[in-house]
Design an enzyme around this catalytic site. Sequence first.
Site, PDB file in Angstrom:
ATOM      1  N   HIS A  40       0.822  -1.209   0.000  1.00  0.00           N
ATOM      2  CA  HIS A  40       0.000   0.000   0.000  1.00  0.00           C
ATOM      3  C   HIS A  40       0.863   1.269   0.000  1.00  0.00           C
ATOM      4  CE1 HIS A  40      -2.658   2.878   2.456  1.00  0.00           C
ATOM      5  NE2 HIS A  40      -3.306   2.693   1.316  1.00  0.00           N
ATOM      6  N   HIS A  82      -0.531  10.885  -2.018  1.00  0.00           N
ATOM      7  CA  HIS A  82      -1.831  10.517  -1.446  1.00  0.00           C
ATOM      8  C   HIS A  82      -2.724  11.715  -1.154  1.00  0.00           C
ATOM      9  CE1 HIS A  82      -4.723   9.542   1.745  1.00  0.00           C
ATOM     10  NE2 HIS A  82      -4.852   8.423   1.057  1.00  0.00           N
TER      11      HIS A  82
HETATM   12  O1  G3P Z   1      -5.917   0.773  -1.766  1.00  0.00           O
HETATM   13  C1  G3P Z   1      -6.784   1.124  -0.759  1.00  0.00           C
HETATM   14  C2  G3P Z   1      -6.456   2.404  -0.087  1.00  0.00           C
HETATM   15  O2  G3P Z   1      -5.336   2.981  -0.670  1.00  0.00           O
HETATM   16  C3  G3P Z   1      -7.559   3.366  -0.065  1.00  0.00           C
HETATM   17  O3  G3P Z   1      -7.357   4.348   0.894  1.00  0.00           O
HETATM   18  O4  G3P Z   1      -6.741   6.580   1.633  1.00  0.00           O
HETATM   19  O5  G3P Z   1      -5.012   4.817   1.547  1.00  0.00           O
HETATM   20  O6  G3P Z   1      -5.875   5.798  -0.555  1.00  0.00           O
HETATM   21  P1  G3P Z   1      -6.181   5.420   0.868  1.00  0.00           P
HETATM   22 CA    CA Z   2      -4.626   4.652  -2.180  1.00  0.00          CA
END
Ligand code: G3P
Ligand code: CA
Length: 289
Positions: A40, A82
């Site tokens: 992630h 992000h």
């Molecule tokens: O891939 C799932 C996740 O990335 C969604 O939440 O806020 O980390 O982009 P976020």
């Molecule tokens: Ca994400």
Amino acid sequence: MHARAATAMTTALLGTAALLLPATDVRAVEDGTPPAIIAHRGASGYAPENTLAAVDKAARLGAVWVENDVQRTRDGKLVVLHDDSLRRTTDVEQVFPGRAPWKVKDFTAAEIARLDAGSWFGSVYAGARVPTLKQYVRRVDLHHQKLLLELKNPELYPGIEQETLKLLGNEGWLDRKHRSRLVVQSFSAASLRTVHDLKPAVKTGFLGRPPMADLHAYAVFADQINPSYAAVSRAYVAAVQAFTGPHGRPLEVSTWTVNTADAARLVAGYGVDGIITNKPDVVRDALRE
Ligand code: G3P
Ligand code: CA
């Protein structure tokens, strides 16, 4: 080597890593057995999120998949970050003190390229940059990894779907071989519909947990339903997987953000297809037990 000298060398390497790093072949550790493990924002538990260093760390940990977040600069360049603001993960406040609230969309790509996106995480990462999407996909390709690409805040960037697909096409990511290594996901159903309409061959994933009664509508344009792990259950996963997606295969579920062994075992027991984690090694070890 003296610690300070080692740190300086690491910092220097981060800037030219594409030239100096061995191309880790993560295919060697993939056995194809679900659930897939998806790093992630890269291996963001160990390296600054959404940087090339986080992609490299994911590769070193044997993570076949990486996830990222794509946004757009003032001059129309696609970058990987992000938040819609540069504040949390760069030194933008120091470099551009008069530019609050430091939104990505208010800065040019050249301005963003000046920022340090690593020091906030740790001094060893000083000098890491906010990658462009082009730099990012090239690094993922170098490692033979797969990409779960999130269109982040697409409502802020009209046309970002077409621009992202164009860049992916220019970089070879829409050919048959690469397409099997790509999923485009978003919290925006409208954005995913646009991606599906523009390039039906590209797999898509909806971020969220639609009611079971609505899943049939998502199955028209989404191959995956990707909810928070706090929101899933064995029954929900089975309900999603009972639908056939736009490519004639069962809908899949990848769930986030799973960072402990207990949580990994729990969601694996639900039968999910993918586990999105900041710590791919923790999930891998838990699933091997
Ligand atoms: O891939 C799932 C996740 O990335 C969604 O939440 O806020 O980390 O982009 P976020
Ligand atoms: Ca994400």
